[in-house]
Design a protein around this motif. Structure first.
Motif, mmCIF file in Angstrom:
data_model
loop_
_atom_site.group_PDB
_atom_site.id
_atom_site.type_symbol
_atom_site.label_atom_id
_atom_site.label_comp_id
_atom_site.label_asym_id
_atom_site.label_seq_id
_atom_site.Cartn_x
_atom_site.Cartn_y
_atom_site.Cartn_z
ATOM 1 N N ASP A 46 0.669 -1.115 -0.138
ATOM 2 C CA ASP A 46 0.193 0.298 0.146
ATOM 3 C C ASP A 46 1.092 1.258 0.343
ATOM 4 O OD1 ASP A 46 -2.318 -1.893 0.462
ATOM 5 O OD2 ASP A 46 -2.330 -1.266 2.010
ATOM 6 N N HIS A 47 1.948 0.935 -0.194
ATOM 7 C CA HIS A 47 2.856 1.883 -0.138
ATOM 8 C C HIS A 47 2.935 3.482 -1.418
ATOM 9 C CE1 HIS A 47 6.818 4.642 -0.374
ATOM 10 N NE2 HIS A 47 7.354 3.891 0.561
ATOM 11 N N ALA A 48 2.715 4.745 -0.649
ATOM 12 C CA ALA A 48 1.984 6.030 -1.353
ATOM 13 C C ALA A 48 2.865 6.151 -2.939
ATOM 14 C CB ALA A 48 2.041 6.815 -0.155
ATOM 15 N N GLU A 49 4.135 5.844 -2.636
ATOM 16 C CA GLU A 49 5.184 6.453 -3.728
ATOM 17 C C GLU A 49 5.198 5.096 -4.665
ATOM 18 O OE1 GLU A 49 9.154 7.272 -2.288
ATOM 19 O OE2 GLU A 49 8.392 8.718 -1.530
ATOM 20 N N ALA A 50 5.007 5.843 -6.917
ATOM 21 C CA ALA A 50 5.436 4.419 -6.838
ATOM 22 C C ALA A 50 6.373 3.561 -6.873
ATOM 23 C CB ALA A 50 6.147 5.427 -8.440
ATOM 24 N N PRO A 51 6.243 2.971 -7.630
ATOM 25 C CA PRO A 51 7.119 1.285 -7.048
ATOM 26 C C PRO A 51 8.202 1.409 -7.445
ATOM 27 C CG PRO A 51 5.395 0.551 -8.624
ATOM 28 C CD PRO A 51 4.925 1.885 -8.268
ATOM 29 N N SER A 52 9.658 0.951 -6.888
ATOM 30 C CA SER A 52 10.994 1.364 -7.315
ATOM 31 C C SER A 52 11.344 -0.087 -6.073
ATOM 32 C CB SER A 52 11.379 2.130 -6.685
ATOM 33 O OG SER A 52 11.268 2.360 -4.469
ATOM 34 N N PHE A 53 12.467 -0.104 -7.256
ATOM 35 C CA PHE A 53 13.128 -1.709 -6.165
ATOM 36 C C PHE A 53 13.942 -1.639 -5.195
ATOM 37 C CE2 PHE A 53 16.826 -3.974 -5.554
ATOM 38 C CZ PHE A 53 16.911 -5.639 -6.603
ATOM 39 N N ALA A 54 14.290 -0.454 -4.320
ATOM 40 C CA ALA A 54 14.349 -0.234 -3.147
ATOM 41 C C ALA A 54 12.690 -0.326 -2.350
ATOM 42 C CB ALA A 54 14.352 1.077 -2.858
#
Length: 671
Positions: A46-54
């Motif tokens: 549910d992370h608000a930021e766009a997906p990243s590898f980190a």
């Protein structure tokens, strides 16, 4: 008070504080750590930021640390030092863990983030290891059912949960049969048994609370009895009990469990779009297809069967000369093979065993690692889960590498066999951590403890797995150590067995337990000369098991696995005096979990490589050649699953091997 399993471990090398952990701590620690992992997974999904590898892949790598810590301790003690409380906990934990894993695989928001990263992988500027972790994560979610919807999604969760329950039941039933059976021996029944076998029988009797010596279903006790006892009726009774494990009727019978497991595996594979469970399972292995596995096994089967049949004729003649008429039976083979070995190679297991002291063989396995890889071993005085266990700090150039734990002796609460596991894997993310590796074996106790040659090979084999864990040098724990294709994982372990046969190793470490004299050169030559003795038998019992495993999973799941087993053996023309190494009701490799299901062949697939890999040392005329050892570490032992297995082997050897080196190594090559 803080639960010791969830506390920060202020101990040497952050080892588990076994002296402060009780069985009562496991359930609350498990529930707390499981709940914490669920919160961590939800936060990633549910992370608000766009997906990243980190924020997605690396976040998944670091999530669940508390749960890993609890489970590493629990499953270590549950396998090696079981008791009713731990068995009950295992039955409780297994379905909950399966449900938790299924929930993660089916988390659509989480999979959407992973899929987004996978589709954008070319623009993410990832290094090679990160690309590999992303690929494996994406593939793992797909194979776990992340793309399933509706009824199929729900059914996949049910199947995973049920398989976890059945695998635990299978394991515990087998342990119960092995733990509960023993055969009392009268003093006259000890006739023909060498001193080490008598000592082991008396020690086993004391452990069982019997009035005298007993034979148990521990391999280190029953196999010497079958080798040396002239009492044919007792050999038959012992082997019958060994063969009947998991098939005695009643609550511990595994036959219906095996049938249900096979049916659920087939359903699982078909939900994911595969023609069979073997197609599904082998997709990620070096072999890739059931056809490739069958081709290898049948290429070895024919010469092995021919050798076994020739050997059976010789053993039958020996039996008839003893006045025993009729056909050679499975309970006769080891007895007459031992007599033949003594006659043809003048090699007596009873005379050999005093030279193979457990402590000396441990030292030999360490010394080889020192010569090859520069590792040093210093014994540690730390609390462990059983008084039999020993621990060592492993260093190189003064720098900490790992902690190694050895648990070598058979006992009632330990499941049979031998294995290696990592209580903590090597990693550099999210912080640098050295591995904690454990070898578990089932050797008979003694003063001193003496090994058979097969026992010594087992010790070297498991230590080869340990080296794969200890020398790992990757960033992410999910691909460290033995996190490799199943048919590649046995390469380091089987390869390391070869160093036991290096003459200078035996010359230095094979020291007589009573006299302190080194193994005589004549005996050393006999040991090495008899290395291929009875390989027809050994190869037939193994390949038969592997072919039955493959047949179980290749097509429709058999309603009656025992009938299918009989059908496969009949088609092969299985020699009557040899049984499968692991018959279906006690085939823990295949039914205790998915690890070796449709994958028991992998020992032989790896053996094709290990026979060829040791030739790299032989070609330069030095079993400890520094350049070759460095290449072995660089391309095989340190890389974990960071690269495809066939690419790793090709980097080491320049090519992939054929079956010729294996047949030559087993003495089965034509001419």
């Amino acid at each position: 008070m803080t639960n010791p399993l969830l506390a920060d471990w202020d101990t040497p090398f952050k080892l588990a504080p076994f002296d402060t952990i009780s069985d009562d701590d496991f359930a609350p620690a498990f529930e707390g750590a499981l709940a914490a992992h669920k919160v961590e997974i939800a936060a990633i999904a549910d992370h608000a930021e766009a997906p990243s590898f980190a924020n997605t892949i690396e976040a998944l790598e670091s999530a669940g640390a508390a749960l890993d810590k609890v489970l590493s301790v629990f499953f270590s003690v549950a396998g090696a030092e079981s008791n009713p409380a731990r068995e009950m906990l295992q039955r409780d934990f297994s379905p909950k863990l399966a449900a938790h894993s299924a929930e993660i695989s089916a988390n659509k928001a989480l999979f959407a983030r992973i899929k987004t990263l996978w589709e954008a992988r070319e623009s993410l500027a990832l290094n090679a290891e990160q690309q590999r972790v992303l690929m494996l994560t994406h593939r793992g979610f797909l194979r776990g059912g992340a793309a399933l919807e509706g009824d199929a999604d729900a059914r996949m969760k049910e199947i995973k949960g049920r398989l976890a329950v059945l695998g635990t039941e299978f394991t515990q039933n087998l342990l119960a049969d092995e733990r509960d059976w023993f055969m009392p021996l009268a003093e006259e029944d000890l006739e023909g048994l060498p001193g080490f076998a008598v000592d082991a029988a008396r020690a086993a009797g004391a452990e069982k609370g019997a009035e005298g010596p007993v034979v148990t279903l521990s391999r280190s006790i029953i196999v010497p009895f079958l080798q040396f006892s002239p009492r044919r009726g007792l050999r038959e009774k012992a082997l019958a009990a060994w063969a009947a494990r998991g098939a005695n009727g009643g609550e511990t019978d595994n036959r219906e469990i095996a049938a249900e497991i096979l049916a659920l595996r087939e359903e699982r594979a078909k939900l994911l779009g595969y023609g069979s469970f073997a197609d599904y399972k082998l997709e990620t292995e070096m072999a890739k297809t059931p056809e490739a596995v069958r081709s290898l096994l049948m290429e070895v089967w024919a010469p092995a069967k021919a050798q076994a049949e020739a050997d059976a004729a010789v053993l039958t003649e020996m039996m008839h000369a003893d006045g025993v008429n009729g056909d050679l039976a499975p309970w006769d083979w080891r007895y007459y093979a031992e007599k033949r070995r003594k006659a043809e190679h003048d090699l007596d297991e009873a005379a050999l065993k005093p030279y193979l002291q457990l402590e000396r063989m441990i030292a030999a396995s360490f010394a080889c690692a020192t010569k090859l890889f520069g590792l040093e071993f210093k014994e540690l005085d730390v609390p462990l889960y059983h008084e039999d266990c020993q621990a060592w700090e492993v260093t190189r150039g003064g720098e900490h590498v790992a902690v190694f734990i050895g648990d070598y002796f058979a006992r009632g609460g330990k499941r049979s066999g031998a294995w290696c596991s990592a209580m903590r894997g090597q990693a550099k993310f999210p912080e640098v951590q050295g591995p904690v590796v454990i070898n578990v074996c089932n050797f008979a106790k003694g003063e001193p403890a003496l090994l058979s040659y097969d026992d010594a090979r087992t010790l070297f084999h498991e230590f080869g797995h340990a080296l794969h864990q200890m020398l790992s040098n990757v960033t992410y724990e999910s691909i460290s150590g033995t996190s490799v294709a199943r048919d590649f994982v046995e390469l380091p372990s089987q390869l390391y067995e070869h160093w036991l046969e290096v003459p200078e190793v035996l010359a230095e470490y094979a020291i007589h337990a009573e006299t302190g004299a080194p193994m005589p050169q004549e005996m050393l030559e006999k040991v090495l000369g008899a290395a291929n003795f009875d390989q027809g038998f050994a190869t037939v019992e193994y390949v038969a098991s592997a072919l039955v495993d493959l047949a179980f999973h290749e097509g429709a799941a058999p309603r009656d696995p025992m009938a299918k087993q009989a059908e496969v053996l009949a088609e092969l023309g299985m020699p009557a005096a040899i049984t499968m190494r692991h018959a279906t009701p006690h085939f823990a490799h295949v039914f205790a979990g998915d690890g070796y299901s449709s994958g028991y062949y992998s020992y032989m697939w790896s053996e094709v490589m290990d026979a060829d890999a040791f030739e790299a040392f032989e070609e330069v005329g030095d079993a400890f050649d520094p350049k070759t050892a460095k290449a072995l570490e660089q391309h095989i032992l340190s890389t974990g699953g960071s690269v495809e297995a066939d690419a790793l082997y090709t980097r080491f050897r320049g090519r992939l091997p054929g079956v010729e080196a294996l047949l030559k190594g087993r003495g089965l090559a034509a001419g």
